[in-house]
Design a protein around this motif. Structure first.
Motif, PDB file in Angstrom:
ATOM      1  N   GLY A 171     -11.196  56.194  73.121  1.00 16.03           N
ATOM      2  CA  GLY A 171     -12.050  57.296  73.538  1.00 16.03           C
ATOM      3  C   GLY A 171     -12.996  57.778  72.446  1.00 16.03           C
ATOM      4  N   ALA A 172     -14.012  58.519  72.871  1.00 13.21           N
ATOM      5  CA  ALA A 172     -14.977  59.101  71.938  1.00 13.21           C
ATOM      6  C   ALA A 172     -14.424  60.346  71.256  1.00 13.21           C
ATOM      7  CB  ALA A 172     -16.263  59.447  72.677  1.00 13.21           C
ATOM      8  N   GLU A 173     -13.434  60.985  71.874  1.00 10.64           N
ATOM      9  CA  GLU A 173     -12.837  62.183  71.301  1.00 10.64           C
ATOM     10  C   GLU A 173     -11.858  61.798  70.191  1.00 10.64           C
ATOM     11  OE1 GLU A 173     -11.565  66.350  73.155  1.00 10.64           O
ATOM     12  OE2 GLU A 173     -10.351  64.697  73.917  1.00 10.64           O
ATOM     13  N   LEU A 174     -11.970  62.478  69.069  1.00 16.93           N
ATOM     14  CA  LEU A 174     -11.018  62.266  67.980  1.00 16.93           C
ATOM     15  C   LEU A 174      -9.698  62.939  68.357  1.00 16.93           C
ATOM     16  CD1 LEU A 174     -10.428  61.318  65.058  1.00 16.93           C
ATOM     17  CD2 LEU A 174     -11.295  63.534  64.280  1.00 16.93           C
ATOM     18  N   VAL A 175      -8.588  62.183  68.307  1.00 16.44           N
ATOM     19  CA  VAL A 175      -7.279  62.708  68.697  1.00 16.44           C
ATOM     20  C   VAL A 175      -6.394  62.784  67.448  1.00 16.44           C
ATOM     21  CG1 VAL A 175      -5.314  62.484  70.243  1.00 16.44           C
ATOM     22  CG2 VAL A 175      -7.560  61.636  70.964  1.00 16.44           C
ATOM     23  N   VAL A 176      -5.884  63.972  67.189  1.00 16.20           N
ATOM     24  CA  VAL A 176      -5.077  64.239  65.996  1.00 16.20           C
ATOM     25  C   VAL A 176      -3.645  64.490  66.450  1.00 16.20           C
ATOM     26  CG1 VAL A 176      -4.836  65.681  63.947  1.00 16.20           C
ATOM     27  CG2 VAL A 176      -7.109  65.267  64.914  1.00 16.20           C
ATOM     28  N   VAL A 177      -2.708  63.687  65.942  1.00 11.29           N
ATOM     29  CA  VAL A 177      -1.345  63.706  66.463  1.00 11.29           C
ATOM     30  C   VAL A 177      -0.302  63.749  65.350  1.00 11.29           C
ATOM     31  CG1 VAL A 177      -2.034  62.432  68.519  1.00 11.29           C
ATOM     32  CG2 VAL A 177      -1.146  61.174  66.547  1.00 11.29           C
ATOM     33  N   GLY A 178       0.907  64.125  65.745  1.00 10.64           N
ATOM     34  CA  GLY A 178       2.106  63.972  64.927  1.00 10.64           C
ATOM     35  C   GLY A 178       3.015  62.973  65.609  1.00 10.64           C
ATOM     36  N   HIS A 179       4.319  63.333  65.724  1.00 10.23           N
ATOM     37  CA  HIS A 179       5.302  62.636  66.561  1.00 10.23           C
ATOM     38  C   HIS A 179       5.788  61.290  66.020  1.00 10.23           C
ATOM     39  CE1 HIS A 179       7.594  61.686  70.093  1.00 10.23           C
ATOM     40  NE2 HIS A 179       6.795  60.713  70.483  1.00 10.23           N
TER      41      HIS A 179
END
Length: 243
Positions: A171-179
């Motif tokens: 995707g074009a959206e930057l996704v910031v994750v943990g987990h």
């Protein structure tokens, strides 16, 4: 508001001393910064209730501090809805208790009821995601990730997804994750800035070489806008870590 720093803090898992040291290093400024805790405050470590207290205090104190729900908080809420904080019957199996929840449950049960109820209510109020726009870039903060095959996400996706997100997201959206600990992704205990528009912030606080990490997403986007591959030193300038 144009924030100086947009910060994301990865999984904490009861390691309150590491968290306090990191927070001091961050030197958060509510007038200029935005900070998102990505969930998993409890279980595994020795002080899950102290971590909950700390995160709760920052959310209450600062307008621009936000805290998401992680899968461990979701497991806790599911257990408490079914069983409460009373004693568990011998032989009872529960996924939360088997994944570090026993210490969290014991510590919550030892609190005065008004305090345990306040902390549980705080956890219940945590959202599953937070979104902000920085310049023209949309940034999604979520505990685990999103399912690239769905337009409408489920809580299961947002709290639990792993491989299909990392392997297939484009995707074009930057996704910031943990987990998912970065040690499980490439063996290192540092945040990962992946080419498919993902930042992985869980650096395995509970693992032998684990740390809690805080990523400055705004700095990363500023460097990335130069349109070239970033050096290891540049990427290292985009995050802080506990000792």
């Amino acid at each position: 508001m144009a924030f100086r720093r947009i910060l994301a803090v990865g999984d904490i898992h009861g390691y309150v001393d590491k968290l306090r040291a990191l927070w001091k290093t961050i030197a958060f400024d509510d007038q200029q910064d935005l900070l998102v805790f990505l969930g998993d405050y409890i279980d595994r470590g020795a002080a899950p209730v102290d971590v909950l207290r700390f995160v709760h205090e920052q959310v209450e104190r600062y307008e621009n501090v936000h805290a998401l729900c992680g899968n461990h908080e979701a497991m806790m809420l599911g257990y408490l809805k079914e069983h409460g904080l009373g004693r568990t019957l011998f032989g009872h199996f529960d996924i939360w208790l088997m994944n570090g929840g026993k210490v969290t449950k014991m510590q919550l049960a030892a609190l005065p009821s008004h305090e345990s109820e306040e902390l549980i209510a705080f956890v219940k109020a945590r959202p599953l995601y937070f979104r902000v726009t920085h310049g023209v870039q949309s940034v999604l903060f979520v505990h685990a990730g999103i399912n690239p095959t769905r337009k409408k996400q489920t809580s299961q996706d947002l709290l639990w997804i792993r491989d299909s997100f990392f392997d297939n997201y484009r995707g074009a959206e930057l996704v910031v994750v943990g987990h998912t600990p970065t040690q499980a992704l490439d063996g290192r205990n540092v945040p990962l800035f992946l080419p498919n528009n993902i930042i992985a912030c869980d650096t395995g606080s509970f693992l032998p070489d684990g740390r809690i990490s805080c990523v400055d997403v705004a700095r990363y986007l500023k460097l990335r806008a130069q349109g070239r591959e970033l050096t290891a030193e540049e990427l290292a300038s985009c995050y802080l870590q506990s000792a």
